[in-house]
Design a protein around this motif. Structure first.
Motif, PDB file in Angstrom:
ATOM      1  N   UNK A 348       0.804  -1.224   0.000  1.00  0.00           N
ATOM      2  CA  UNK A 348       0.000   0.000   0.000  1.00  0.00           C
ATOM      3  C   UNK A 348       0.837   1.275   0.000  1.00  0.00           C
ATOM      4  N   UNK A 349       2.143   1.167   0.302  1.00  0.00           N
ATOM      5  CA  UNK A 349       3.013   2.353   0.394  1.00  0.00           C
ATOM      6  C   UNK A 349       2.345   3.446   1.218  1.00  0.00           C
ATOM      7  N   UNK A 350       1.804   3.047   2.386  1.00  0.00           N
ATOM      8  CA  UNK A 350       1.020   3.977   3.217  1.00  0.00           C
ATOM      9  C   UNK A 350       1.924   4.807   4.121  1.00  0.00           C
ATOM     10  N   UNK A 351       2.739   5.674   3.500  1.00  0.00           N
ATOM     11  CA  UNK A 351       3.699   6.485   4.257  1.00  0.00           C
ATOM     12  C   UNK A 351       3.032   7.725   4.835  1.00  0.00           C
ATOM     13  N   UNK A 352       3.475   8.082   6.031  1.00  0.00           N
ATOM     14  CA  UNK A 352       2.916   9.270   6.676  1.00  0.00           C
ATOM     15  C   UNK A 352       3.545  10.539   6.094  1.00  0.00           C
ATOM     16  N   UNK A 353       3.113  11.696   6.590  1.00  0.00           N
ATOM     17  CA  UNK A 353       3.584  12.975   6.036  1.00  0.00           C
ATOM     18  C   UNK A 353       5.097  13.119   6.142  1.00  0.00           C
ATOM     19  N   UNK A 354       5.661  12.728   7.304  1.00  0.00           N
ATOM     20  CA  UNK A 354       7.102  12.874   7.520  1.00  0.00           C
ATOM     21  C   UNK A 354       7.899  11.987   6.554  1.00  0.00           C
ATOM     22  N   UNK A 355       7.457  10.742   6.386  1.00  0.00           N
ATOM     23  CA  UNK A 355       8.170   9.825   5.494  1.00  0.00           C
ATOM     24  C   UNK A 355       8.073  10.297   4.045  1.00  0.00           C
ATOM     25  N   UNK A 356       6.890  10.761   3.631  1.00  0.00           N
ATOM     26  CA  UNK A 356       6.728  11.225   2.253  1.00  0.00           C
ATOM     27  C   UNK A 356       7.559  12.481   1.984  1.00  0.00           C
ATOM     28  N   UNK A 357       7.673  13.336   2.984  1.00  0.00           N
ATOM     29  CA  UNK A 357       8.504  14.534   2.822  1.00  0.00           C
ATOM     30  C   UNK A 357       9.980  14.144   2.731  1.00  0.00           C
ATOM     31  N   UNK A 358      10.398  13.169   3.520  1.00  0.00           N
ATOM     32  CA  UNK A 358      11.783  12.676   3.466  1.00  0.00           C
ATOM     33  C   UNK A 358      12.069  12.112   2.065  1.00  0.00           C
ATOM     34  N   UNK A 359      11.121  11.334   1.532  1.00  0.00           N
ATOM     35  CA  UNK A 359      11.273  10.747   0.194  1.00  0.00           C
ATOM     36  C   UNK A 359      11.333  11.848  -0.868  1.00  0.00           C
ATOM     37  N   UNK A 360      10.463  12.845  -0.756  1.00  0.00           N
ATOM     38  CA  UNK A 360      10.446  13.947  -1.723  1.00  0.00           C
ATOM     39  C   UNK A 360      11.761  14.703  -1.702  1.00  0.00           C
ATOM     40  N   UNK A 361      12.258  14.978  -0.488  1.00  0.00           N
ATOM     41  CA  UNK A 361      13.449  15.803  -0.334  1.00  0.00           C
ATOM     42  C   UNK A 361      14.710  15.091  -0.817  1.00  0.00           C
ATOM     43  N   UNK A 362      14.811  13.780  -0.546  1.00  0.00           N
ATOM     44  CA  UNK A 362      16.077  13.087  -0.810  1.00  0.00           C
ATOM     45  C   UNK A 362      16.033  12.148  -2.008  1.00  0.00           C
ATOM     46  N   UNK A 363      14.836  11.702  -2.408  1.00  0.00           N
ATOM     47  CA  UNK A 363      14.734  10.840  -3.592  1.00  0.00           C
ATOM     48  C   UNK A 363      14.157  11.584  -4.783  1.00  0.00           C
ATOM     49  N   UNK A 364      13.644  12.794  -4.526  1.00  0.00           N
ATOM     50  CA  UNK A 364      13.056  13.573  -5.609  1.00  0.00           C
ATOM     51  C   UNK A 364      11.773  12.962  -6.148  1.00  0.00           C
TER      52      UNK A 364
END
Length: 649
Positions: A348-364
């Motif tokens: 489900x890739x049910x990531x919370x706000x913090x995890x999704x922001x980490x992914x956006x910031x470092x994985x683009x």
């Protein structure tokens, strides 16, 4: 319900119907010795929780027992017992009629049952009844993982952006789950990377290790050298991950000083922890932990609860743990489907706000917000989804996907479409079944008219390598033995069961006769493949290792095993058959034993009737052992269809 004094007699009747085992009865006797006044329900609960453990479940779910007793206990024929059989089993109906409240009341009032730490033989945790030892294993696992889930850094250093760009150029994946896996694993001291065959778990791991080394260099100003330990549950799996990492390193743009710190050789978990002979204890534990900064375990789906607990108990508090494996494969042979439980909801890739922001910031990568946020464990679990081995034209990949989804109709349609999916074959072994099977397993890879090898080979290939490539120069025997072992790995017969005409024992005998018709009745002969069935640390052989019996340069029978030594030089261990008491012939092996292995061509033979072990997970695991070709052999129609619809989850 019966009186307490006759519970054992009732259980004897259950044993006679193959509903319980002698071990279950022995445990009830132990409970009676501890508390002669124990109520019938407590004794029956003890028998049933022991039965569940023997079936691979670490606890008895009381709520499910009341709602779906047949599915919960998975006792053969339980749901079809006739009234007269029920009466003979002394109160089966009464047992099935007990409510959750009755079970809870009886257990909570018993001297044999605790609700937490203590010394009672049974532990009631909510609606789950455990044997105490397994409850303690579960606590060790839960506590150790929870301690590692909290993020240990708020941001990655800017110096890591350039290595990330080099390691992850433009990818056919959208989003790039391998990159997401790496950046999430850099966030805390625990991560799970799961995915099907060919999704790049080992490649991702190799890139992650390079990033972890870069990160440690940056955070310590190049003053710290990481201690990284690499392990797998079996010797075969350890050899595979070692080979895969070496191959991945050769393809990646990684600096030489980083490459030299990436471990290229894996050990078994037993060797890593230092197992004591004939004991459940290990050299390494919480009072003598491993010396490690990072511990990586491949093929984690094969790890049972007891072994996982031992591993976590031996980890230093500061160490990072990374697990890799396919969550949809068979669980371990022993009790506990640890990987499947830990990965629940991963798709489900049910990531919370913090995890999704980490992914956006470092994985683009910007992931959409899920409908429901997953657990804390889900935030550190990544599922790889793009198969680099099987594309849309691969029958193996499409068949595995259909089976995993429980879609029997689609699976059969794929399996029976040899025009579109030329890597698949489906045979129903009607009479004469042996003739069909003999042709398959004795086939040689051969050479076709255009010079390319045929697609489907059998054991005739390795047989020819033995006899046609035998060296005349004594210095070439290591190279020849290596070629024989590699040839044997191109084809494998897999079975669901050990016994029966279509089980391991029956098929091994017949294949032996087909390949060696003139062989005199003897245990050891040239060409016999054997599998180690018990770890032997003196010989350096692990459960699951396979060797081939050959005549060495002095014309004596020896068993040739691939060496676990690294390096380019061909290394073979030649061991006398007399030193190998714990082996079995390995022309056919169970799907369970094949985990951690891959073969060019897999022929999976299903039994004549449905069995409790014949599940969707087993069929999926068998299919995904094949790299190039898969052949399904049914001894009766519809067995495959029923297996795809049955799941052990």
């Amino acid at each position: 319900m019966t009186s307490a004094s006759s519970v054992l007699e009732s259980i004897k009747l259950w044993i006679s119907q193959d509903c319980l085992s002698q071990l279950d009865r022995a445990f009830v006797r132990f409970l009676l010795e501890q508390d002669p006044a124990a109520s019938d329900l407590v004794l029956w609960a003890g028998a049933l929780v022991s039965h569940q453990l023997g079936s691979g479940e670490v606890y008895l779910d009381l709520e499910k027992l009341c709602k779906q007793p047949e599915l919960t206990l998975a006792i053969p024929g339980y749901e079809a017992l006739q009234p007269e059989t029920d009466e003979a089993l002394n109160g089966l109906s009464s047992l099935k009629a007990c409510t959750l409240e009755q079970w809870q009341a009886a257990l909570s009032q018993s001297l044999l049952v605790g609700s937490g730490y203590g010394n009672t033989p049974l532990v009631l945790d909510g609606n789950r009844l455990y044997l105490r030892r397994y409850w303690q294993y579960q606590q060790t696992l839960n506590i150790a993982i929870q301690q590692r889930l909290q993020p240990v850094r708020d941001i990655l250093p800017a110096a890591l952006q350039q290595p990330l760009q080099v390691l992850f150029p433009a990818s056919p994946e959208n989003p790039d789950w391998q990159k997401i896996a790496c950046v999430l694993a850099l966030r805390s001291r625990f991560a799970i990377i799961t995915g099907g065959p060919g999704t790049g778990k080992t490649t991702t791991l190799t890139k992650l290790l390079a990033l972890l080394i870069e990160l440690a260099n940056d955070e310590s100003n190049n003053s710290r050298c990481l201690t990284i330990l690499l392990a797998a549950p079996t010797g075969k799996a350890a050899a595979r991950v070692s080979e895969s990492i070496s191959q991945a390193l050769g393809k990646l743009a990684i600096a030489a000083d980083i490459k030299q710190h990436i471990p290229k050789k894996a050990s078994t978990l037993h060797r890593l922890l230092g197992s004591h002979h004939d004991s459940r204890s290990y050299v390494h534990h919480r009072d003598n932990p491993l010396v490690a900064d990072i511990v990586i375990v491949d093929e984690a789906s094969m790890i049972d609860l007891e072994m996982m607990s031992a591993l976590l108990d031996a980890l230093p508090e500061s160490a990072q743990l990374i697990l890799l494996g396919d969550k949809d494969q068979l669980a371990s042979v022993e009790a506990g489907s640890v990987m499947g439980d830990l990965c629940r909801g991963a798709e489900n890739a049910a990531y919370d706000d913090q995890a999704r922001e980490w992914i956006r910031q470092h994985a683009g990568v910007t992931l959409s917000k899920p409908v429901n946020t997953g657990s804390a464990l889900n935030q550190q679990t990544i599922m790889l989804r793009y198969s680099h081995r099987f594309d849309e034209h691969s029958g193996i990949g499409q068949l595995a996907k259909a089976v995993n989804n429980g879609n029997a109709t689609q699976a059969l349609a794929i399996l029976n479409d040899p025009v579109q999916y030329q890597d698949l074959s489906h045979l129903v072994l009607n009479h004469p079944a042996d003739k069909i099977l003999k042709h398959l397993v004795t086939a040689n890879v051969g050479v076709s008219v255009d010079g390319r090898p045929e697609q489907r080979q059998g054991y005739g290939y390795y047989f020819d390598v033995i006899h046609k490539k035998r060296p005349t120069d004594n210095t070439q025997y290591h190279q020849w033995a290596k070629q024989v072992l590699e040839a044997f790995d191109t084809f494998q017969v897999l079975c669901a069961l050990r016994q029966g005409p279509w089980g391991v024992a029956g098929l091994n005998q017949r294949i032996e006769q087909w390949l060696f018709p003139n062989q005199k009745p003897t245990l050891w002969y040239e060409g016999r493949p054997v599998m180690i069935t018990r770890n032997d640390y003196n010989l350096g052989l692990m459960n699951g290792d396979i060797g081939i019996t050959l005549k060495d340069s002095s014309d004596k029978l020896r068993v040739a095993f691939p060496s676990d030594e690294s390096g380019d030089e061909v290394m073979i261990r030649w061991i006398s058959p007399m030193r190998l008491p714990d082996v079995e012939t390995a022309f056919a092996m169970t799907v369970h034993k094949s985990q951690g292995s891959e073969f060019n061509h897999v022929a999976m033979v299903l039994p004549e009737t449905r069995s409790l072990v014949l599940t969707r997970e087993l069929v999926y695991t068998g299919i995904t052992r094949a790299k190039e070709n898969f052949t399904l052999l049914e001894s009766q129609k519809n067995v495959f269809n029923q297996a795809v619809l049955a799941t052990c989850k």
